[in-house]
Scaffold this motif. Sequence first.
Motif, PDB file in Angstrom:
ATOM      1  N   GLU A  52      72.791  59.858  28.725  1.00 30.51           N
ATOM      2  CA  GLU A  52      71.448  59.288  28.895  1.00 30.51           C
ATOM      3  C   GLU A  52      71.471  58.141  29.917  1.00 30.51           C
ATOM      4  OE1 GLU A  52      70.324  58.173  24.952  1.00 30.51           O
ATOM      5  OE2 GLU A  52      69.946  60.256  24.308  1.00 30.51           O
ATOM      6  N   ARG A  56      69.566  58.278  33.527  1.00 29.56           N
ATOM      7  CA  ARG A  56      68.653  57.219  33.969  1.00 29.56           C
ATOM      8  C   ARG A  56      68.988  56.759  35.387  1.00 29.56           C
ATOM      9  NH1 ARG A  56      67.524  51.430  30.844  1.00 29.56           N
ATOM     10  NH2 ARG A  56      65.381  51.153  31.591  1.00 29.56           N
ATOM     11  N   THR A  59      68.226  59.900  37.954  1.00 29.95           N
ATOM     12  CA  THR A  59      66.806  60.218  38.140  1.00 29.95           C
ATOM     13  C   THR A  59      66.007  59.056  38.722  1.00 29.95           C
ATOM     14  OG1 THR A  59      66.341  59.596  35.842  1.00 29.95           O
ATOM     15  CG2 THR A  59      66.792  61.926  36.288  1.00 29.95           C
ATOM     16  N   SER A  60      66.611  57.896  38.829  1.00 32.17           N
ATOM     17  CA  SER A  60      65.908  56.743  39.402  1.00 32.17           C
ATOM     18  C   SER A  60      65.568  56.999  40.859  1.00 32.17           C
ATOM     19  CB  SER A  60      66.786  55.489  39.296  1.00 32.17           C
ATOM     20  OG  SER A  60      66.225  54.422  40.051  1.00 32.17           O
ATOM     21  N   GLN A 272      66.557  47.154  29.650  1.00 29.56           N
ATOM     22  CA  GLN A 272      65.687  46.832  30.784  1.00 29.56           C
ATOM     23  C   GLN A 272      64.481  47.767  30.816  1.00 29.56           C
ATOM     24  OE1 GLN A 272      68.715  47.242  33.860  1.00 29.56           O
ATOM     25  NE2 GLN A 272      68.559  45.076  34.384  1.00 29.56           N
ATOM     26  N   SER A 273      63.368  47.261  31.291  1.00 33.68           N
ATOM     27  CA  SER A 273      62.227  48.134  31.577  1.00 33.68           C
ATOM     28  C   SER A 273      62.618  49.042  32.742  1.00 33.68           C
ATOM     29  CB  SER A 273      61.004  47.302  31.948  1.00 33.68           C
ATOM     30  OG  SER A 273      61.208  46.675  33.212  1.00 33.68           O
ATOM     31  N   GLN A 274      61.868  50.136  32.916  1.00 34.16           N
ATOM     32  CA  GLN A 274      62.188  51.038  34.017  1.00 34.16           C
ATOM     33  C   GLN A 274      62.086  50.319  35.359  1.00 34.16           C
ATOM     34  OE1 GLN A 274      63.481  53.976  33.203  1.00 34.16           O
ATOM     35  NE2 GLN A 274      64.057  54.157  35.356  1.00 34.16           N
ATOM     36  N   GLU A 275      61.117  49.428  35.472  1.00 41.60           N
ATOM     37  CA  GLU A 275      60.957  48.675  36.712  1.00 41.60           C
ATOM     38  C   GLU A 275      62.158  47.771  36.965  1.00 41.60           C
ATOM     39  OE1 GLU A 275      57.771  45.573  38.833  1.00 41.60           O
ATOM     40  OE2 GLU A 275      57.431  46.302  36.786  1.00 41.60           O
ATOM     41  N   GLU A 276      62.621  47.088  35.917  1.00 48.34           N
ATOM     42  CA  GLU A 276      63.792  46.209  36.055  1.00 48.34           C
ATOM     43  C   GLU A 276      65.045  47.018  36.387  1.00 48.34           C
ATOM     44  OE1 GLU A 276      62.741  42.637  32.873  1.00 48.34           O
ATOM     45  OE2 GLU A 276      63.560  44.527  32.142  1.00 48.34           O
ATOM     46  N   PHE A 277      65.184  48.148  35.720  1.00 53.09           N
ATOM     47  CA  PHE A 277      66.348  49.010  35.942  1.00 53.09           C
ATOM     48  C   PHE A 277      66.379  49.519  37.380  1.00 53.09           C
ATOM     49  CE2 PHE A 277      68.622  53.023  35.927  1.00 53.09           C
ATOM     50  CZ  PHE A 277      69.711  52.784  35.105  1.00 53.09           C
ATOM     51  N   ASP A 278      65.253  50.034  37.845  1.00 59.15           N
ATOM     52  CA  ASP A 278      65.186  50.561  39.210  1.00 59.15           C
ATOM     53  C   ASP A 278      65.449  49.473  40.242  1.00 59.15           C
ATOM     54  OD1 ASP A 278      64.629  53.107  38.276  1.00 59.15           O
ATOM     55  OD2 ASP A 278      62.454  52.876  38.460  1.00 59.15           O
TER      56      ASP A 278
END
Length: 296
Positions: A52, A56, A59-60, A272-278
């Motif tokens: 997973e 993540r 797929t980013s 992390q949020s998706q925005e933070e992760f990306d």
Amino acid sequence: MTQEQFDKVKNGKGFIAALDQSGGSTPKALNDYGINEDQYNSEEEMFTLVHEMRTRIITSPSFNADKILGAILFEQTMDRKVEGKYTSDYLNDKGVVPFLKVDKGLAEEENGVQLMKVIPGLDELLQRAKERNVFGTKMRSNILEANKEAIAKVVEQQFEIGKQIISAGLVPIIEPEVNINANDKAEIEDILKEEITKALDKLNDDQLVMLKLTIPTNANLYKSLIEHPNVVRVVALSGGYSRDKANELLKENDGLIASFSRALVTDLYADQSQEEFDKGLADAVDSIYDASVNKK
């Protein structure tokens, strides 16, 4: 292996992401990501969680073919799916060339080196990799001391298995890592370069390999290896250096590109949020790409 894959790996601008932590290193990778061992109850759950995490990353939108040439996968990652496709096919569709880690870990240290353990079922694994449209493989040894005979054995083992991989129609990444904390690191690297050169010179014209090496103490030490006709590409491991330090050292070496693992995912966390992760992944990708293509 397709011509398109070969051309990208040989001539593309960018770096190779190493996403190949296996059984022994997976708990630490998850812990660094913010998932502790008390959050899973079995090896299967552990590998599902790490898949997973890798999904993540892959797929980013920050993980794309503009700056990433390829990605090295663990066997279970290759056999699992991302958005309904086998991971290697998902990467190929994204324009990122897939590689497969094939070694089974390191033997006990002897004479200042760790050879690879025996790799059972390698032919079957290579055939499966071909069916999954994988381009090449990776296998790691470890060198800790300047013992010329032992280093020669490391290189001999790497190239012996490498030829088996070539015969299967894949390109092997030969990875004799030099420990960054070795007291005689520069001397080890001089010996290693000599032994690799001997092995390369014995290959037939159509036997092609890649090399994954610790960033050398003396900048541009591996220039002749980068230019060798049997070498598709030379990539560098981060080896425990921080990302900033690894990037700084990489910039001093013309033609050497990154294949970082820990240094790539240092700032990525499960909560992390998706925005933070990306954003964290984009910053890492941008800095490693810059160090790979823009030299001092």
